[in-house]
Every structure is written in C-alpha cells, then in structure tokens.
Scaffold this active site. Structure first.
Site, PDB file in Angstrom:
ATOM      1  N   ALA A  75       0.821  -1.218   0.000  1.00  0.00           N
ATOM      2  CA  ALA A  75       0.000   0.000   0.000  1.00  0.00           C
ATOM      3  C   ALA A  75       0.852   1.263   0.000  1.00  0.00           C
ATOM      4  O   ALA A  75       0.419   2.299  -0.510  1.00  0.00           O
ATOM      5  CB  ALA A  75      -0.950   0.002   1.192  1.00  0.00           C
ATOM      6  N   THR A  76       2.049   1.206   0.552  1.00  0.00           N
ATOM      7  CA  THR A  76       2.915   2.381   0.481  1.00  0.00           C
ATOM      8  C   THR A  76       3.175   2.736  -0.977  1.00  0.00           C
ATOM      9  O   THR A  76       3.024   3.888  -1.395  1.00  0.00           O
ATOM     10  CB  THR A  76       4.254   2.112   1.207  1.00  0.00           C
ATOM     11  OG1 THR A  76       3.974   1.968   2.609  1.00  0.00           O
ATOM     12  CG2 THR A  76       5.237   3.259   1.005  1.00  0.00           C
ATOM     13  N   ASN A 154      -5.872   3.679  10.308  1.00  0.00           N
ATOM     14  CA  ASN A 154      -5.067   2.611  10.886  1.00  0.00           C
ATOM     15  C   ASN A 154      -4.896   2.728  12.392  1.00  0.00           C
ATOM     16  O   ASN A 154      -4.550   1.763  13.044  1.00  0.00           O
ATOM     17  CB  ASN A 154      -3.695   2.539  10.215  1.00  0.00           C
ATOM     18  CG  ASN A 154      -3.018   3.887  10.114  1.00  0.00           C
ATOM     19  OD1 ASN A 154      -3.580   4.834   9.548  1.00  0.00           O
ATOM     20  ND2 ASN A 154      -1.826   4.004  10.654  1.00  0.00           N
ATOM     21  N   GLN A 182      -6.519  -0.760   5.392  1.00  0.00           N
ATOM     22  CA  GLN A 182      -7.048  -1.278   6.660  1.00  0.00           C
ATOM     23  C   GLN A 182      -8.473  -1.800   6.550  1.00  0.00           C
ATOM     24  O   GLN A 182      -8.966  -2.401   7.499  1.00  0.00           O
ATOM     25  CB  GLN A 182      -6.997  -0.172   7.739  1.00  0.00           C
ATOM     26  CG  GLN A 182      -5.602   0.179   8.206  1.00  0.00           C
ATOM     27  CD  GLN A 182      -4.969  -0.901   9.082  1.00  0.00           C
ATOM     28  OE1 GLN A 182      -5.628  -1.833   9.530  1.00  0.00           O
ATOM     29  NE2 GLN A 182      -3.662  -0.775   9.310  1.00  0.00           N
ATOM     30  N   ALA A 203      -1.571  -6.798   0.933  1.00  0.00           N
ATOM     31  CA  ALA A 203      -1.933  -8.174   1.302  1.00  0.00           C
ATOM     32  C   ALA A 203      -1.724  -8.448   2.780  1.00  0.00           C
ATOM     33  O   ALA A 203      -2.459  -9.235   3.375  1.00  0.00           O
ATOM     34  CB  ALA A 203      -1.110  -9.165   0.472  1.00  0.00           C
ATOM     35  N   HIS A 204      -0.752  -7.789   3.394  1.00  0.00           N
ATOM     36  CA  HIS A 204      -0.339  -8.227   4.739  1.00  0.00           C
ATOM     37  C   HIS A 204      -1.261  -7.753   5.844  1.00  0.00           C
ATOM     38  O   HIS A 204      -1.013  -8.031   7.013  1.00  0.00           O
ATOM     39  CB  HIS A 204       1.115  -7.842   5.027  1.00  0.00           C
ATOM     40  CG  HIS A 204       1.350  -6.414   5.382  1.00  0.00           C
ATOM     41  ND1 HIS A 204       1.457  -5.968   6.680  1.00  0.00           N
ATOM     42  CD2 HIS A 204       1.494  -5.329   4.613  1.00  0.00           C
ATOM     43  CE1 HIS A 204       1.690  -4.663   6.680  1.00  0.00           C
ATOM     44  NE2 HIS A 204       1.715  -4.253   5.441  1.00  0.00           N
ATOM     45  N   THR A 242       9.783  -7.668 -12.505  1.00  0.00           N
ATOM     46  CA  THR A 242       9.327  -9.053 -12.587  1.00  0.00           C
ATOM     47  C   THR A 242       8.223  -9.290 -11.568  1.00  0.00           C
ATOM     48  O   THR A 242       8.376  -8.960 -10.388  1.00  0.00           O
ATOM     49  CB  THR A 242      10.504 -10.007 -12.309  1.00  0.00           C
ATOM     50  OG1 THR A 242      11.509  -9.779 -13.298  1.00  0.00           O
ATOM     51  CG2 THR A 242      10.058 -11.456 -12.361  1.00  0.00           C
ATOM     52  N   CYS A 327       3.678   1.596  12.017  1.00  0.00           N
ATOM     53  CA  CYS A 327       4.459   2.255  10.977  1.00  0.00           C
ATOM     54  C   CYS A 327       5.020   3.567  11.474  1.00  0.00           C
ATOM     55  O   CYS A 327       5.937   4.128  10.897  1.00  0.00           O
ATOM     56  CB  CYS A 327       3.598   2.505   9.747  1.00  0.00           C
ATOM     57  SG  CYS A 327       2.578   1.101   9.320  1.00  0.00           S
TER      58      CYS A 327
HETATM   59  C1  LIG Z   1      -3.792   2.854   6.222  1.00  0.00           C
HETATM   60  C2  LIG Z   1      -2.494   2.322   5.737  1.00  0.00           C
HETATM   61  N1  LIG Z   1      -2.014   2.702   4.545  1.00  0.00           N
HETATM   62  C3  LIG Z   1      -0.857   2.252   4.070  1.00  0.00           C
HETATM   63  C4  LIG Z   1      -0.092   1.366   4.777  1.00  0.00           C
HETATM   64  C5  LIG Z   1       1.207   0.917   4.199  1.00  0.00           C
HETATM   65  O1  LIG Z   1       1.068  -0.324   3.601  1.00  0.00           O
HETATM   66  P1  LIG Z   1       2.335  -1.285   3.349  1.00  0.00           P
HETATM   67  O2  LIG Z   1       2.704  -1.779   4.693  1.00  0.00           O
HETATM   68  O3  LIG Z   1       1.800  -2.346   2.472  1.00  0.00           O
HETATM   69  O4  LIG Z   1       3.377  -0.481   2.708  1.00  0.00           O
HETATM   70  C6  LIG Z   1      -0.543   0.932   6.047  1.00  0.00           C
HETATM   71  C7  LIG Z   1       0.196   0.023   6.928  1.00  0.00           C
HETATM   72  O5  LIG Z   1       1.341  -0.219   6.916  1.00  0.00           O
HETATM   73  C8  LIG Z   1      -1.776   1.420   6.513  1.00  0.00           C
HETATM   74  O6  LIG Z   1      -2.248   1.039   7.709  1.00  0.00           O
HETATM   75  C1  LIG Z   2      20.277  -7.051 -15.784  1.00  0.00           C
HETATM   76  C2  LIG Z   2      18.926  -6.953 -15.156  1.00  0.00           C
HETATM   77  N1  LIG Z   2      18.592  -5.837 -14.502  1.00  0.00           N
HETATM   78  C3  LIG Z   2      17.390  -5.716 -13.912  1.00  0.00           C
HETATM   79  C4  LIG Z   2      16.457  -6.718 -13.956  1.00  0.00           C
HETATM   80  C5  LIG Z   2      15.150  -6.495 -13.298  1.00  0.00           C
HETATM   81  O1  LIG Z   2      15.103  -7.094 -12.054  1.00  0.00           O
HETATM   82  P1  LIG Z   2      13.738  -7.459 -11.320  1.00  0.00           P
HETATM   83  O2  LIG Z   2      13.212  -8.616 -12.067  1.00  0.00           O
HETATM   84  O3  LIG Z   2      14.139  -7.819  -9.939  1.00  0.00           O
HETATM   85  O4  LIG Z   2      12.860  -6.286 -11.377  1.00  0.00           O
HETATM   86  C6  LIG Z   2      16.776  -7.910 -14.646  1.00  0.00           C
HETATM   87  C7  LIG Z   2      15.850  -9.034 -14.795  1.00  0.00           C
HETATM   88  O5  LIG Z   2      14.695  -9.031 -14.714  1.00  0.00           O
HETATM   89  C8  LIG Z   2      18.043  -8.019 -15.250  1.00  0.00           C
HETATM   90  O6  LIG Z   2      18.384  -9.125 -15.906  1.00  0.00           O
END
Ligand SMILES: Cc1ncc(COP(=O)(O)O)c(C=O)c1O
Ligand SMILES: Cc1ncc(COP(=O)(O)O)c(C=O)c1O
Lengths: 384, 132, 384, 132
Positions: A75-76, A154, A182, A203-204, A242, A327
């Site tokens: 979410a960040t 939150n 949340q 997701a978390h 990826t 956080c």
């Molecule tokens: C309301 C809210 N927004 C955003 C976030 C950030 O999400 P993430 O932990 O996936 O970066 C949180 C909690 O960490 C949250 O409670």
């Molecule tokens: C040389 C190189 N740089 C960057 C990336 C991107 O990395 P990521 O898949 O972790 O985003 C890749 C492969 O995907 C790569 O082969």
C-alpha cells in the site's frame, strides 16, 4: 522459552493464513510455479496463468475488473503511485485535497508534491474522526486534481463515508483515491458502486504476505498515471518489475478467502471488540477514541488517563499490541491521529490500539481485559 | 540481540516489582517532587528518617519504564543509608549520578533527561532534610 | 501430464533454493516470524532481528557494510531508485552516461530523466559487448552526475570490467551505478574494492524469491538519494513500506548460500557452458554472441544462421529457454543487445539464450545439445 | 488457459511433422516462391501434376511455426486435388483464403501477414501451371 505474547496487533500486520502459505509454497519449489511470467515457455505461461487468476481474485474482492488491478509492492507503493503518478502526469501545478490523519505514505507523498510545486489542502476530521461532505466540498478548487481520503484509519479504525465523499468528487469531476489498506477484506468494498478512481490495497493486513499489494485504477486513471518504476513494461507499463508469482498467488488467495469469510468475521470481530470495550469501560478515566460505530471490525483504540503509555505497554508484555501505528512507532511524537480526535499529549500517548483478527477469540479478549485492568491499576497506584 | 526485551533484564525486573511505590506520612518524613505529568514525567520521593538513618523510602512516579525502574532501584539502595550521605552535594556520592544510573541499569542515553527529573525529586527530598 | 521441460532459463529467473523456501516458510506461520519489523513488541523485534541478519548476509555477498544495504522490491526498483533518485535530487539539469545495451529498467529510467530535462549519453559496446575505458572517459562532461553500467548483460552474459570503469569515475568524481542483477552470486563482487557507489541486486536471479532486491548505496549516495516511495520512513527514509520479512529472510539466505557456493558453481557452470558450446559449435552457421571468456558463468547466447528463431524455440518445447531477455519478450523487435553485437535482424531473432544453473548437470547439457542439433537440422532441411 | 501451448494443438501437430517439406524435380512440376528470409518469411511450393490431378506437393519454408504448419496443412490438402481447382481465381475455392486458414488452424490474426506469403507462393505455383 516463554509462551508468545497474545497477538492483538492485526492492524500492524497479520499472520499469513495457512492456506495462503501453502499456495505460496507451491511456487517456491523446483517443480512448482516458479517461472518468470514474462517467459514464453511452459514455466512462464503457468506463472502468467496463476497471476491472472490471482488478479481476478483481487478484483473480485473490490468489485473491479481484472484490467483495473495493478500489482505493486504494497500500500505504500500504491499510495505513492496513485498520488504522485496522477498529479505528476499533469503539466501544470495542481491542487490535492487530503486529510491530516492519513497514513504517512499518503501524507509524505503529498509533501513531496508540495516540494514539486503543487498545493495540498489538509482537511481536519471532527472529534469522531469523520470528514463531512461539506468540508470536502469547501476545499475543492478549479485546479483540484485529486482527493485522497482513507477508508479505515489505521490508528482509530474510524471508517469514512466514502460513497458520500465520492459523490462530491464525481459532481466536481475530481479523481478520488482511497487508501483501503485497513478496510479491504474487513468491510465490503465495491469500487464501481462507490465511484472511486484509485484504491490502494496491501496483502499483509488481510492474512496475505508482506511486500505485495495492488492499486485499483480506473481506465481513465490508467491512461494518465506516471509510473514510479520504469522498465520491462509489466502491469501495462505502469509498474515495471518481474512479477512476484508466489506473492501474487498468496495475495489473490488471501483476497478470495477474505471475501468469503467477510460477513461472518465482520460480525464476530465487531462483537469481540465490543466485549473488549465493555471489559474496560467501567474503569475510571478510560476513553474510546473515534466514532463508536463507524469503525472497522475488530479495531479498538482506548486512552487511559493518568497512565504513562510506554509503561502501560511495557507492563503488558504478555500482549502484543501497539500504542500508535506500528508504521509510526519509530518516532516519539504522540499520534497526530489521536490528537486530532481531541486527546491531549498524554492521553494520546497513553492509548492502546487493540486490533483483533481471524484467530482471536473470546478467551483472548478476556485475557486481554484482565491484563489491561491489572496494569492500569498498578501504574495508577504508583503515580503521584 | 535486537530481539531482546528493550528494557533489559534488570530494568524489566525492577519495573515489574515496584515494591517501594507509595507515600510516607508523619514525623521525620521529607518529600521532594519534580516534573509534571503534562511533560511526561513526574516523580515524588518520600524519605522517613530515624536518627541519622534513612529508615524507609517510597516514591510515586508517572513516567516511562526506565523512570519507574530507576525510582525503585534508588529506593532499594537508599534504604539504610546514613543521613549525611544525602546532604545536597553528597547525594551523588551516595547513589551516583544519572549517567551512572543509566550505565548501571543499561538505560539508553536518550532517556537521560527523564532520569534528571528523578534526581531532582530526590535532591529536593534530601535537601528538605538537610535544610530543615 | 507430460514431463516438465528442461529448465535452461536461469537468467530469466531461478527456482527458489529449498533451504531458502524453508526459511521463508517459517515466517509464514502463526507461530513464526510474521511480525511487522516496526512493531515494538516481541513479534516485531524478532522480525527486525531477522531482517538485520539478512541485511548482513546481503552485505556480505558484495563486501558492503549493513548500513549500505537498502531493501527494495527488486532490481527494477533498485535501478530506478539509483538513477532517478540520484539525479532528481540535483536541482540543475544533469548529464548521465549509460550503455545502449543496459536492461530496460535502466534505459527507461534514463528516458524518464530525459523527459525531465536531463541529458543522457548512450555508449555503444564493441562487437564483443565491451565498453572501453577511453569510451567512457570521452563521454564524461563537467555536469555528468552519474554513470550507469551493468556488470553482466542479461542477454549475452558479457561482463564489463567494472573495476577499470569505476577507476575512471572516481578520477572524475562521478558516481557509478552498477546493475549487478545478473552477476551477483555468480562472480565475486566487492563494492569497496571496486569503488562502486550504487549497485542493484535482485533475489530471484540467485535462487531467492521474486519481488525482493536491494540497492547498495554508499554513505554519500544515501545522503542525496531522493526516494521513489515516501511514507513510514523504513530503510533510513529512503525506501518506505513495511519490510517483507519472509522475502528479506529468503534473500539473505540466498545470498549467504550463493557466496559460499560461488567458487565451485562458477567453475562448474563455466565448464558446462563450454561443453554446451562445444556441442553446438561444429554445426555450420553457428555463432556465439559476446566475448568468449569475459562472461558470467553458465550463460551462452548462440545465433543459428538460416533458422527462424520462433520456430527454433517452438521446436524445442522440451527445453525452457528464451530467445531474448524474458523481460523484453513481449515485443517482436529483435534484441537490441544482439544487434549491437553485430548480428543482423535474422541472426538476432534466431538466437537462443541458454542459462544454466545450480541444478543443471552434464546430462542436461547433453540433452540440450542433442535437441538443438536435431531441431536446427530439421528446420534447415525445411528451409528453401 | 494462458498456460496452454500458444501454437494450439493442431498447429503444434503439423509443425512437429513437416512430412511434405522438400522439393520436386522433373516434368510436370510447377514451382512458386514468395517472401524473403531477410523479411522473416520465405515459402516455395512445388506441385507435380499427373494429367489433371495434383499428384505430389512439396514446400520449403523459412518462417514462424504458424507459417510452416500452414504449408504442411495445405500440402496435405492439395494432394489429390483436380487441376482445374488450382487455376488462379479458383485456388481460393479449393483451399480457402488465409483468413479461413487462420480460422481453421487457430492462428492468431496478427500472423495473417505471414500467411499471405504462403498464399502468394501457392498462387505462383498454380499460376505457372495454368498459364503454361
Ligand atoms: C492505512 C495504511 N495505509 C498504508 C499502509 C502501508 O502499507 P504497506 O505496509 O503495504 O506499505 C498501512 C500500513 O502499513 C496502513 O495502515
Ligand atoms: C540485468 C537486469 N537488470 C534488472 C532486472 C530487473 O530485475 P527485477 O526482475 O528484480 O525487477 C533484470 C531481470 O529481470 C536483469 O536481468
């Protein structure tokens, strides 16, 4: 080793559901779905197919179509992508409306926009934590490009009336972003019915893995969002990198499970939180923070007069809970969310956030009530 | 290591057993108080003297676990001290200084400000006696 | 179901090492290390401790100190953070030097900088895939803010002489960023000895999970990097977002294992790739792409004259390999990397990238050789 | 579904068994050729006629799997056809049009351009005959 503390901090993060963990594990074996979804061979095609299934599961939780769901690292990132991405893509200086009690990933993205020359208005919620339609209406300007308002807070758990706020935005043709980190999986969300343009998920907070989330983006928003990450062109070119198959598979299943279990869990967690509150409410000097009923199920925030917050928390080492947002907990400042609910410095600092979850039961609530009552009495007895 | 209780074992033990919390009344009791709840820390010490001896020590405190643990630790140490040791400048010789307390109890140095409130209260109490 | 194809696409992504998967699984249980590392309670402190252990494992692989390692969602994010973050933080228009054969996450971040008013110089490698010191030297300007050059190329496997290029950068006091996604864990890297300022890593190319990576950033760079993601202030405020404990734990262990096994694996994979090449080299019209010896162990890229690339790949459905970078494979254009190595359109399209890995052995190489020989012959026999 | 072989079962089967690849020589053989390797697709058809009947069909092709499979499919169908069916406009009636081939074989429409090269080569071969 001692027994683990009782986990009452589901708003900080949730354990991963065992079913989700099993689905993820399948992607982490040599025979499993480990391919790069961009690859054309069987491993890649399998990974791609699993991702699209997960995408439909995520979309299903919020009433979106698959095309609307962009996977992010949480979410960040979703909040930053929504806010920075939609405003930076405009050439001119724009205006954004948000709320002073948003999560830091919203507030700090807005501050960055200010540094880049844009203007931000910060709405102040009322003492119940709510933003009124008139307030939002009054803040809108001709050049307002975006409104960003969270669904469930939150810290306090207060739920905004997104449908009403979205109607204002639609009337003024301003895009609305909602941070639903949340609330997703805890209260029903239908982006189509609400008329939301951008919505952040992670997701978390719903028994999925950390490090994966999504941004719901309407077709109109997808056309203008400036990426934060450039590269391989994944996620329609809006979010390169990826795709993390096991993470996305886990997120999808977590959404699917959350959706199915939502009605039952919402009812159960609302009841447990009420039981928790009733177990504490007869102590003197105990204040519930935020609106009494417009809140996300399972979250209760309480201030204790005359008890120093840090000592309260330290005395409750048999419970795992937080006195603010996890956080935010690196800083020593009392929570700005609780201050905005009318609590002074001490009351803000002497607050506990109880957040119950899928594995919390009545016995655990009773245990928590007994521990908190004991510790509040002990510390009050020590105080001058 | 980061996994450990951030209070440390010694502070934890003291904080969980604040046996000397309380007030003292009556003759031969000196009180000292410092800090304010609104500032996050408030401490009151009561010392009961018997002849030249500190017979009983009690404190009341609002503050973080380090503050409460330090009060308890000082109360335990002060009990039985000779009066003279508590006179204004001598107090530091008897029970040490806040940096020494922090070192002895493993209290992080950012908390030193709060220990100064504890010291203030104790000096006040001791000062009452020596000044009276 | 048929047997799975033989996986020869480790440069696209690797399966997760079973030891890594086991360590990750521990974080995905209710009793395990699932806490939010920002939380103050035991769950949080445990998670934090595991993350710091993983940070030291990642640092250890590249000769860095823990403070230098910032966790990101992968090399795409690390590359973007390094390039956008270090250039955006400068007020004025800056100049950046990179190479035409970089990964798209580098090239597209550079293109974004161009849109933001900065100037980019794209160096052209020679027919062996190498950048010469003089070339870099000639491209530097007074206003050059950053040089970004990858270590191992993801298509050709060619390794640049980073030490020599870094010396040029140091002499001109220009920061050097190195994309080491394809080389980390496969060839020794010592950021301190090399004198590199920024270095990108990703876990999923070294038997760790997808969706987690790191940016090595020297203290000087950390002081100026503008974040891509704003919020909770994790990773010294440079990369906000809840830290994905299981991902980071997996990444750390993967680095630790890769470091230990590096010498043996490097020798083994170099030998296997040589065996593969020798198995093909006597076919007529077979060309190895890129420098013969300055290459990452296990990666071999070969062009086949008179064989259409797509048919070659389709005929080899018992092998999982790619005809270009998996990350680029959505497009129909022949690889710009192979074109720059002097291959024409057809030869670029009729190339196969074999990337062997930890679980590849001699028998698999022999199997691959036989299959490729068969298919090349078959398609040539069909051709006019 | 995305998991399936992108060639589809029918194209896959044809592509893996290009039995009619080859050349024909001698009397009664008509050849037609279209496309260029440098453009990614090149196709040559050879037809051997016996009276009014297409006795044998062979092709050579450089191209994507869809192109090769289409050549093989056409060769199988054309074998045994009556000559008249192959005269210039009639050819499409005999074996259909590229869009029909694509539909029959499940070939994605983006590949249609390549099938036009196949059609060209076939028309050339058939045209040779009818024009001769
Ligand atoms: C309301 C809210 N927004 C955003 C976030 C950030 O999400 P993430 O932990 O996936 O970066 C949180 C909690 O960490 C949250 O409670
Ligand atoms: C040389 C190189 N740089 C960057 C990336 C991107 O990395 P990521 O898949 O972790 O985003 C890749 C492969 O995907 C790569 O082969």
């Amino acid at each position: 080793m001692d027994a683990l503390p009782l986990y009452l901090d589901h708003a900080a993060t949730t354990p991963v559901d065992a079913r989700v963990a099993a689905a993820m594990a399948e992607c982490l074996t040599q025979q499993g779905t480990f391919g790069n979804p961009s690859s054309q061979h069987l491993y890649g095609r399998r990974a791609h197919a699993r991702i699209e299934r997960a995408r439909s599961e995520v979309a299903g939780l919020i009433g979106a179509t698959m095309a609307d769901v962009l996977f992010t690292s949480g979410a960040t990132e979703s909040n930053n992508l929504a806010i920075l991405g939609s405003v930076r893509s405009r050439g001119q200086r724009a205006h954004v409306v948000t709320v002073s009690t948003e999560h830091r990933s919203v507030l700090d993205a807005c501050r960055q926009l200010e540094r880049e020359g844009h203007a931000i208005s910060y709405l102040e919620p009322d003492a119940q934590g709510l933003i009124e339609v008139r307030q939002l209406e009054a803040a809108l300007r001709a050049e307002t490009a975006l409104v960003s308002i969270m669904h469930a807070n939150n810290e306090s758990g207060v739920l905004q009336d997104i449908a009403a706020l979205a109607a204002v935005c639609r009337r003024h043709a301003v895009a609305l972003h909602v941070d639903a980190a949340q609330s997703a999986g805890k209260v029903p969300i239908d982006v189509a019915a609400l008329g939301v343009d951008l919505l952040s998920l992670t997701a978390h907070k719903l028994y999925g893995p950390k490090g994966i989330g999504a941004l719901y983006a309407s077709a109109g928003q997808r056309a203008i969002l400036q990426p934060l990450l450039f590269g391989g062109g994944q996620e329609r070119g809006i979010r390169s990198g990826t795709l993390a198959v096991h993470q996305i598979v886990g997120f999808g299943l977590a959404c699917q499970i959350a959706g199915v279990e939502l009605p039952g869990q919402a009812e159960r967690l609302t009841r447990l939180a009420q039981m928790l509150w009733e177990g504490l409410a007869d102590l003197p000097g105990v204040l519930r923070n935020g609106h009494a009923t417009r809140r996300v199920p399972g979250l209760l925030n309480v201030s204790f007069e005359g008890v120093q917050g840090e000592s309260l928390l330290a005395g409750l080492s048999e419970l795992a809970l937080s006195s603010g947002s996890a956080c935010d907990s690196d800083s020593d400042e009392p929570s700005h969310v609780l201050r905005s609910l009318g609590r002074n410095r001490e009351l803000a600092q002497s607050s506990l956030r109880f957040s119950l979850g899928r594995y919390s039961g009545e016995q655990q609530v009773q245990h928590a009530v007994a521990a908190v009552r004991r510790e509040v009495r002990r510390l009050r007895a020590v105080a001058p | 290591m980061a996994e450990e209780d951030p209070l440390g074992a010694q502070v934890r033990a003291l904080f969980m057993d604040l046996a000397h919390a309380g007030d003292l009344d009556g003759a031969g009791v000196c009180r000292g108080e410092a800090g304010r709840v609104a500032e996050g820390t408030q401490v009151r010490f009561s010392l009961r003297l018997s002849g030249t001896r500190v017979e009983q020590v009690r404190y009341r405190a609002y503050g973080c676990p380090f503050t409460l643990a330090t009060c308890e630790w000082l109360a335990r140490q002060l009990t039985g001290c000779q009066l003279s040791e508590l006179s204004a400048p001598a107090i530091s010789m008897a029970v040490g200084t806040p940096p020494e307390w922090a070192a002895a109890l493993g209290i992080p140095s950012q908390r030193l400000g709060r220990l100064l409130v504890v010291e203030d209260a104790l000096r006040q109490a001791a000062g009452r006696r020596s000044g009276s």
